[in-house]
Design an enzyme around this catalytic site. Structure first.
Site, mmCIF file in Angstrom:
data_model
loop_
_atom_site.group_PDB
_atom_site.id
_atom_site.type_symbol
_atom_site.label_atom_id
_atom_site.label_comp_id
_atom_site.label_asym_id
_atom_site.label_seq_id
_atom_site.Cartn_x
_atom_site.Cartn_y
_atom_site.Cartn_z
ATOM 1 N N CYS A 113 0.853 -1.174 0.000
ATOM 2 C CA CYS A 113 0.000 0.000 0.000
ATOM 3 C C CYS A 113 0.896 1.234 0.000
ATOM 4 O O CYS A 113 1.929 1.254 0.658
ATOM 5 C CB CYS A 113 -0.938 0.100 1.194
ATOM 6 S SG CYS A 113 -2.147 -1.222 1.277
ATOM 7 N N ARG A 122 4.002 -0.531 -4.716
ATOM 8 C CA ARG A 122 3.643 -0.975 -3.369
ATOM 9 C C ARG A 122 2.270 -1.650 -3.335
ATOM 10 O O ARG A 122 1.822 -2.107 -2.283
ATOM 11 C CB ARG A 122 3.629 0.225 -2.417
ATOM 12 C CG ARG A 122 4.948 0.944 -2.334
ATOM 13 C CD ARG A 122 4.873 2.105 -1.388
ATOM 14 N NE ARG A 122 4.663 1.667 -0.024
ATOM 15 C CZ ARG A 122 5.626 1.348 0.825
ATOM 16 N NH1 ARG A 122 6.876 1.416 0.445
ATOM 17 N NH2 ARG A 122 5.355 0.952 2.047
ATOM 18 N N TRP A 170 -2.770 -2.633 -1.709
ATOM 19 C CA TRP A 170 -2.526 -4.080 -1.827
ATOM 20 C C TRP A 170 -3.414 -4.716 -0.767
ATOM 21 O O TRP A 170 -3.219 -4.502 0.424
ATOM 22 C CB TRP A 170 -1.049 -4.390 -1.578
ATOM 23 C CG TRP A 170 -0.694 -5.820 -1.854
ATOM 24 C CD1 TRP A 170 -0.352 -6.372 -3.046
ATOM 25 C CD2 TRP A 170 -0.630 -6.895 -0.897
ATOM 26 N NE1 TRP A 170 -0.082 -7.717 -2.898
ATOM 27 C CE2 TRP A 170 -0.248 -8.060 -1.591
ATOM 28 C CE3 TRP A 170 -0.860 -6.979 0.469
ATOM 29 C CZ2 TRP A 170 -0.085 -9.289 -0.970
ATOM 30 C CZ3 TRP A 170 -0.717 -8.216 1.105
ATOM 31 C CH2 TRP A 170 -0.321 -9.347 0.376
ATOM 32 N N ASN A 190 -1.874 2.167 5.593
ATOM 33 C CA ASN A 190 -1.003 1.076 5.132
ATOM 34 C C ASN A 190 -0.698 0.229 6.352
ATOM 35 O O ASN A 190 -0.301 0.768 7.383
ATOM 36 C CB ASN A 190 0.278 1.689 4.542
ATOM 37 C CG ASN A 190 1.379 0.668 4.315
ATOM 38 O OD1 ASN A 190 1.104 -0.504 4.118
ATOM 39 N ND2 ASN A 190 2.610 1.120 4.323
ATOM 40 N N GLY A 191 -0.892 -1.100 6.254
ATOM 41 C CA GLY A 191 -0.601 -1.974 7.389
ATOM 42 C C GLY A 191 -1.837 -2.754 7.797
ATOM 43 O O GLY A 191 -2.775 -2.915 7.004
ATOM 44 N N GLU A 237 16.819 -18.260 -7.125
ATOM 45 C CA GLU A 237 16.477 -16.905 -7.530
ATOM 46 C C GLU A 237 15.937 -16.895 -8.966
ATOM 47 O O GLU A 237 14.973 -16.192 -9.279
ATOM 48 C CB GLU A 237 17.698 -15.985 -7.381
ATOM 49 C CG GLU A 237 17.536 -14.570 -7.903
ATOM 50 C CD GLU A 237 16.382 -13.793 -7.281
ATOM 51 O OE1 GLU A 237 15.811 -14.241 -6.274
ATOM 52 O OE2 GLU A 237 16.025 -12.744 -7.837
ATOM 53 N N LYS A 248 12.203 -15.541 -9.895
ATOM 54 C CA LYS A 248 11.986 -14.464 -10.875
ATOM 55 C C LYS A 248 11.059 -14.969 -11.972
ATOM 56 O O LYS A 248 10.146 -14.274 -12.400
ATOM 57 C CB LYS A 248 13.341 -14.050 -11.463
ATOM 58 C CG LYS A 248 13.470 -12.637 -11.843
ATOM 59 C CD LYS A 248 13.974 -11.732 -10.750
ATOM 60 C CE LYS A 248 13.274 -11.861 -9.451
ATOM 61 N NZ LYS A 248 13.909 -11.190 -8.349
ATOM 62 N N GLU A 283 7.475 -15.352 -10.744
ATOM 63 C CA GLU A 283 6.936 -14.055 -10.338
ATOM 64 C C GLU A 283 6.413 -13.245 -11.529
ATOM 65 O O GLU A 283 5.354 -12.625 -11.439
ATOM 66 C CB GLU A 283 8.059 -13.283 -9.632
ATOM 67 C CG GLU A 283 7.686 -11.984 -8.993
ATOM 68 C CD GLU A 283 8.885 -11.342 -8.263
ATOM 69 O OE1 GLU A 283 10.043 -11.670 -8.590
ATOM 70 O OE2 GLU A 283 8.651 -10.498 -7.386
ATOM 71 N N HIS A 295 15.945 -37.250 -5.206
ATOM 72 C CA HIS A 295 15.264 -37.585 -3.957
ATOM 73 C C HIS A 295 13.780 -37.237 -4.016
ATOM 74 O O HIS A 295 13.130 -37.129 -2.975
ATOM 75 C CB HIS A 295 15.944 -36.866 -2.786
ATOM 76 C CG HIS A 295 17.381 -37.270 -2.616
ATOM 77 N ND1 HIS A 295 17.748 -38.516 -2.161
ATOM 78 C CD2 HIS A 295 18.534 -36.628 -2.911
ATOM 79 C CE1 HIS A 295 19.076 -38.608 -2.147
ATOM 80 N NE2 HIS A 295 19.574 -37.469 -2.612
ATOM 81 N N LYS A 353 5.877 -4.610 -4.051
ATOM 82 C CA LYS A 353 7.330 -4.576 -3.861
ATOM 83 C C LYS A 353 7.718 -4.642 -2.389
ATOM 84 O O LYS A 353 8.656 -5.318 -2.013
ATOM 85 C CB LYS A 353 7.908 -3.304 -4.481
ATOM 86 C CG LYS A 353 9.424 -3.238 -4.345
ATOM 87 C CD LYS A 353 10.059 -2.888 -5.641
ATOM 88 C CE LYS A 353 11.545 -3.100 -5.648
ATOM 89 N NZ LYS A 353 11.960 -4.389 -6.169
#
Ligand code: AGP
Length: 605
Positions: A2, A27, A74, A100-101, A479, A483, A486, A502, A600
């Site tokens: 947010c 955000r 968000w 925000n939160g 990573e 990516k 995402e 395994h 983000k």
């Protein structure tokens, strides 16, 4: 997550607020809204979807006034919708609030307010705030006191901003979620992050937890929760609005991938000299870490992968190191002592899980250090030490240049720790420092050739994408997979190469593509794993140093990187993986800079 914006100065607030919201969309982008004081009341406009949807509404309604607040969301409580979009008002439009939160006791407050006859129009936790403020105003409180009294009732993490109908001011406070005030020649800005207003001012005040800011047209005050004025320093932001623009690239992500030679030069600038092998981290005195015997990392997502990479760099220098996922560590912290250095790796410095993990160490003898990109961020302010990665602003939700800078800073810090602990350079020192100097140029040559743009055309319509690696190549594989999933929304997983047999090997079919990362260490063993998946019909793309002839001969496709030390080959391979994900996502026309469901800066646990 947010983004909050606020602005109080001459002229119409709407343009500044919209620009701020567009710059904060990284955000969150589930909905956007703004509230503008129009001289006789407050206009509240909000829309589900990205800020562009709100802009259409703004163009239609043409709100106007010099004071306003804005929000890009968000979702946490309640799905994306017009009703759940911020700002929220109470029973009248006398008060408008953005948040925000998470307000943890919102359920209790909501029931209490409902019992007193208040009606709610959204599913959000936020809506309790304007109702509470309104009640205090109705009881005769001044807006400042009403805001303070309402905030007193809240539990959880939040940043809040409020405007009130008949008062020329913005009231704001924070607890856990960031807020920064911008000081312009003709007024003030308020935001969750500096990009919202950097085009207007580089003079900022980072609010501390529990600070309450009151911004008026020609003055500002910052108070603690007992309404006593407090002094906060004014910082100067050292990057400009151009740094936060796309500069001709189609996406921020592509721009930020291409910025890596420059951002890495900033990361290493003045921090080492390969000729005499000195390392100068201005943040620390020589010998500062001599009492440290082990390192623990706490981090999330890409930063966690950088931390895993850091574990290898430290381990290769004889320093025990372990990386924890911060979301787990916050609930289950490990025993630490006064020889433990706990490094919170966080680009934003605002990730709730990482902050909470670091806070769990407050009453322990461990030393804490924030490895972060954002000057003045919460992590930077709450830890014993901070090492800035100096990558410059990163806007794309997918972290790219900050990963490279995190790993590079960790390489220098690892070497520095070894020297402080043992009194001498590690045996890898000269190779590392010599290779670090060449790294930005080598990344530049990868960016110039960019072979994956063409290669990916051969691999359309695959069911699964497995990324494998061993040693340092393992966090790089993780990573690469993060990516890929995402931004492409395609199925991808990262594995330690030796782990396939395994269990995951059962998933491998001729419709699986395996992307194998090689760094020059343990390549023979990873090649065996490559042959195992090829025997099950999978196709293999190898990312490897240019001189890895056996790898070249074995893989179905070979993507070369310039040869560096194995410690840094992982970084070079990662740049190829960034480009690979970008090109696939671009071909699939995904929302690359703002992937679905993500934000983000993840400021909720
Ligand atoms: C990376 O591409 C992701 N957007 C995400 O995993 C991110 O790295 C994570 O949320 C941690 O963020 P931080 O570095 O700001 O703490």
């Amino acid at each position: 997550m947010c983004g909050i914006t606020g602005r109080i100065r001459s002229g119409n607030a709407v343009g500044d607020l919209m620009a701020g919201l567009e710059n904060l969309e990284y955000r969150g982008y589930d909905s956007a809204g703004l509230a503008v004081k129009n001289g006789h009341g407050i206009d509240v406009l909000k829309r589900e979807g990205e800020a562009a949807e709100l802009r259409a509404l703004v163009d239609q309604r043409q709100p106007s006034g010099p004071i306003g607040i804005g929000h890009t969301r968000w979702s946490t409580h309640g799905p994306p919708s017009d009703a759940n979009a911020h700002p929220h008002t109470g029973s009248t439009d006398r008060v408008a609030v953005v948040h925000n939160g998470i307000i943890e006791n919102y359920d209790t407050l909501r029931e209490e307010l409902k019992r007193r006859g208040r009606e709610f129009t959204s599913d959000t936790d936020t809506e309790v705030v304007p109702h509470l403020v309104e009640e205090f105003l109705e009881d005769g409180a001044e807006p400042f006191d009403a805001f303070m009294s309402a905030v007193d009732r809240l539990e959880g993490s939040y940043a809040l901003a409020m405007v009130v109908e008949d008062t020329d001011a913005i009231f704001a406070t924070r607890n856990g979620s960031p807020l920064v005030v911008g000081l312009a020649d003709d007024g003030y800005f308020l935001a969750s992050d500096v990009p919202a207003f950097i085009e207007f001012t580089d003079q900022v005040i980072y609010l501390e937890n529990e600070d309450v800011a009151v911004l008026r047209p020609d003055s500002h005050g910052i108070f603690d929760r007992s309404a006593t004025a407090v002094d906060r320093p004014i910082d100067t932001i050292e990057w400009s609005s151009e740094d936060a623009e796309k500069s001709g690239y189609d996406h921020y992500m592509l721009k930020e991938i291409h910025e890596q030679p420059a951002s890495l030069n900033q990361t290493i600038h003045g921090r080492f000299d390969p000729t005499d092998e000195s390392i100068t981290l201005d943040e620390f005195e020589p010998g500062d870490f001599s009492d440290i015997s082990r390192v623990e990392f706490v981090a999330c997502g890409t930063s966690y992968h950088a931390a895993l990479y850091g574990c290898h760099l430290l381990g290769q220098r004889g320093i025990p190191a372990y990386a924890h996922r911060a979301g787990e560590y916050a609930s289950n912290p490990m025993p630490v002592d006064d020889e433990t250095l706990v490094i919170g790796v966080t680009q934003s410095g605002e990730t709730a899980d990482t902050l909470e993990s670091l806070r769990r160490l407050e009453d322990t003898p461990a030393r804490t250090l924030a490895l972060t990109n954002v000057v003045g961020s919460t992590a930077a302010r709450e830890t014993d030490d901070v090492l800035y990665i100096r990558a410059g602003p990163e806007i794309g939700v997918a972290a790219t240049k900050t990963f490279s800078s995190q790993v590079t800073a960790l390489a220098l810090l690892s070497e520095r720790l070894h020297r402080d602990i043992t009194g001498e350079p590690s045996e890898r020192s000269s190779e590392l420092l010599g290779s670090l100097s060449a790294l930005p140029g080598q990344i530049g040559s990868i960016l110039d050739s960019d072979p994956t743009a063409e290669l990916i055309k051969k691999y359309q319509g695959m069911d699964a994408h497995f990324f494998i690696g061993r040693g340092i190549a393992h966090p790089v594989a993780l990573e690469g997979a993060l990516k890929f999933k995402e931004i492409t929304y395609e199925h991808a997983e990262g594995f330690a190469a030796g782990q396939l047999k395994h269990g995951p090997l059962a998933l491998v079919t001729p419709n699986t593509v395996v992307i194998a990362v090689f760094t020059g260490d343990h390549d023979e063993k990873t090649l065996n794993n490559v042959r195992e998946v090829q025997a099950r019909g999978a196709k293999v793309i190898a990312i490897a140093p240019e001189d890895a002839e056996e790898v070249r001969d074995t893989a179905d496709d070979f993507v070369s990187i310039p040869s560096s030390t194995p410690e840094l080959n992982g970084l070079l391979a990662n740049v190829q993986l960034q480009l690979l994900s970008y090109h696939v996502a671009n071909r699939l026309e995904r929302s690359i800079d703002k992937p679905r469901n993500l934000a983000k800066s993840v400021t909720v646990e």
